[in-house]
Scaffold this motif. Structure first.
Motif, PDB file in Angstrom:
ATOM      1  N   LEU A  20       0.871  -1.105  -0.104  1.00  0.00           N
ATOM      2  CA  LEU A  20       0.048  -0.034  -0.184  1.00  0.00           C
ATOM      3  C   LEU A  20       1.061   1.346  -0.021  1.00  0.00           C
ATOM      4  O   LEU A  20       0.671   2.181  -0.880  1.00  0.00           O
ATOM      5  CB  LEU A  20      -0.895   0.056   1.155  1.00  0.00           C
ATOM      6  N   PHE A  21       1.958   1.178   0.774  1.00  0.00           N
ATOM      7  CA  PHE A  21       2.847   2.321   0.783  1.00  0.00           C
ATOM      8  C   PHE A  21       3.402   2.598  -0.572  1.00  0.00           C
ATOM      9  O   PHE A  21       3.512   3.755  -0.972  1.00  0.00           O
ATOM     10  CB  PHE A  21       3.979   2.124   2.105  1.00  0.00           C
ATOM     11  N   PHE A  22       3.763   1.541  -1.185  1.00  0.00           N
ATOM     12  CA  PHE A  22       4.566   1.550  -2.533  1.00  0.00           C
ATOM     13  C   PHE A  22       3.469   2.146  -3.264  1.00  0.00           C
ATOM     14  O   PHE A  22       4.082   2.790  -4.415  1.00  0.00           O
ATOM     15  CB  PHE A  22       5.378   0.459  -2.825  1.00  0.00           C
ATOM     16  N   MET A  23       2.388   1.630  -3.586  1.00  0.00           N
ATOM     17  CA  MET A  23       1.547   1.973  -4.433  1.00  0.00           C
ATOM     18  C   MET A  23       1.429   3.759  -4.270  1.00  0.00           C
ATOM     19  O   MET A  23       1.047   4.205  -5.233  1.00  0.00           O
ATOM     20  CB  MET A  23       0.003   1.381  -4.204  1.00  0.00           C
ATOM     21  N   PHE A  24       1.096   4.045  -3.141  1.00  0.00           N
ATOM     22  CA  PHE A  24       1.033   5.656  -3.051  1.00  0.00           C
ATOM     23  C   PHE A  24       2.084   6.459  -3.135  1.00  0.00           C
ATOM     24  O   PHE A  24       2.233   7.487  -3.813  1.00  0.00           O
ATOM     25  CB  PHE A  24       0.457   6.075  -1.682  1.00  0.00           C
ATOM     26  N   ASP A  29       2.710   2.801 -10.275  1.00  0.00           N
ATOM     27  CA  ASP A  29       3.453   2.181 -11.325  1.00  0.00           C
ATOM     28  C   ASP A  29       4.949   1.591 -10.612  1.00  0.00           C
ATOM     29  O   ASP A  29       5.949   2.193 -10.793  1.00  0.00           O
ATOM     30  CB  ASP A  29       3.857   3.195 -12.357  1.00  0.00           C
ATOM     31  N   SER A  30       4.984   0.470  -9.975  1.00  0.00           N
ATOM     32  CA  SER A  30       6.193  -0.007  -9.140  1.00  0.00           C
ATOM     33  C   SER A  30       6.147  -1.296  -9.026  1.00  0.00           C
ATOM     34  O   SER A  30       5.284  -1.942  -9.027  1.00  0.00           O
ATOM     35  CB  SER A  30       6.112   0.420  -7.723  1.00  0.00           C
ATOM     36  N   ARG A  31       7.433  -1.915  -9.451  1.00  0.00           N
ATOM     37  CA  ARG A  31       7.638  -3.363  -9.308  1.00  0.00           C
ATOM     38  C   ARG A  31       7.853  -3.828  -7.922  1.00  0.00           C
ATOM     39  O   ARG A  31       7.695  -4.726  -7.527  1.00  0.00           O
ATOM     40  CB  ARG A  31       8.996  -3.829 -10.080  1.00  0.00           C
ATOM     41  N   ARG A  32       8.082  -2.634  -6.819  1.00  0.00           N
ATOM     42  CA  ARG A  32       8.374  -2.939  -5.375  1.00  0.00           C
ATOM     43  C   ARG A  32       6.788  -3.357  -4.815  1.00  0.00           C
ATOM     44  O   ARG A  32       6.814  -4.239  -4.168  1.00  0.00           O
ATOM     45  CB  ARG A  32       8.635  -1.848  -4.746  1.00  0.00           C
ATOM     46  N   LEU A  37       3.407  -7.704  -2.872  1.00  0.00           N
ATOM     47  CA  LEU A  37       2.183  -8.609  -3.174  1.00  0.00           C
ATOM     48  C   LEU A  37       2.567  -9.904  -3.346  1.00  0.00           C
ATOM     49  O   LEU A  37       1.570 -11.003  -2.707  1.00  0.00           O
ATOM     50  CB  LEU A  37       1.252  -7.903  -4.148  1.00  0.00           C
ATOM     51  N   THR A  38       3.340 -10.194  -4.052  1.00  0.00           N
ATOM     52  CA  THR A  38       3.862 -11.533  -4.332  1.00  0.00           C
ATOM     53  C   THR A  38       4.225 -12.266  -3.128  1.00  0.00           C
ATOM     54  O   THR A  38       4.054 -13.492  -2.992  1.00  0.00           O
ATOM     55  CB  THR A  38       4.875 -11.504  -5.492  1.00  0.00           C
ATOM     56  N   TRP A  39       4.975 -11.680  -2.257  1.00  0.00           N
ATOM     57  CA  TRP A  39       5.476 -12.105  -1.224  1.00  0.00           C
ATOM     58  C   TRP A  39       4.514 -12.401  -0.123  1.00  0.00           C
ATOM     59  O   TRP A  39       4.314 -13.575   0.698  1.00  0.00           O
ATOM     60  CB  TRP A  39       6.486 -11.389  -0.471  1.00  0.00           C
ATOM     61  N   ARG A  40       3.219 -11.750  -0.092  1.00  0.00           N
ATOM     62  CA  ARG A  40       2.367 -11.755   0.708  1.00  0.00           C
ATOM     63  C   ARG A  40       1.379 -13.169   0.265  1.00  0.00           C
ATOM     64  O   ARG A  40       0.966 -13.869   1.178  1.00  0.00           O
ATOM     65  CB  ARG A  40       1.126 -10.554   0.665  1.00  0.00           C
ATOM     66  N   VAL A  41       1.330 -13.236  -1.208  1.00  0.00           N
ATOM     67  CA  VAL A  41       0.468 -14.362  -1.393  1.00  0.00           C
ATOM     68  C   VAL A  41       1.219 -15.420  -1.412  1.00  0.00           C
ATOM     69  O   VAL A  41       0.546 -16.566  -0.752  1.00  0.00           O
ATOM     70  CB  VAL A  41       0.027 -14.271  -2.889  1.00  0.00           C
ATOM     71  N   ALA A  42       2.566 -15.513  -1.337  1.00  0.00           N
ATOM     72  CA  ALA A  42       3.400 -16.727  -1.411  1.00  0.00           C
ATOM     73  C   ALA A  42       3.425 -17.109   0.295  1.00  0.00           C
ATOM     74  O   ALA A  42       3.483 -18.251   0.615  1.00  0.00           O
ATOM     75  CB  ALA A  42       4.680 -16.583  -1.816  1.00  0.00           C
ATOM     76  N   LEU A  43       3.358 -16.201   1.142  1.00  0.00           N
ATOM     77  CA  LEU A  43       3.425 -16.507   2.554  1.00  0.00           C
ATOM     78  C   LEU A  43       2.034 -17.086   2.904  1.00  0.00           C
ATOM     79  O   LEU A  43       1.898 -18.099   3.851  1.00  0.00           O
ATOM     80  CB  LEU A  43       3.622 -15.600   3.339  1.00  0.00           C
TER      81      LEU A  43
END
Length: 65
Positions: A20-24, A29-32, A37-43
């Motif tokens: 959410l922080f990186f989105m704002f 427009d961020s790969r971070r 979000l990928t780490w969140r889904v994987a966890l």
């Protein structure tokens, strides 16, 4: 086992707020944000699979952790 689950849940929430922080900060427009979000889904998936395996192997009772 209980503390491990709590730690992983806190990490999942932490990755959600970092996305959410990186989105704002990067205006969406961020790969971070995608990595967070990928780490969140994987966890989340790995925690679910570990809980299912723990229940199947008898490490977790029917009453829960």
């Amino acid at each position: 086992m209980r503390y491990f689950v709590i730690l992983v849940l806190l990490c999942i929430v932490g990755f959600l707020f970092s996305a959410l922080f990186f989105m704002f900060k990067d205006k969406g427009d961020s790969r971070r944000m995608i990595k967070a979000l990928t780490w969140r889904v994987a966890l989340s998936v790995s925690l679910f699979l570990l809980l299912m395996a723990g229940y199947y192997l008898g490490l977790i009772d029917k009453n829960g952790l």
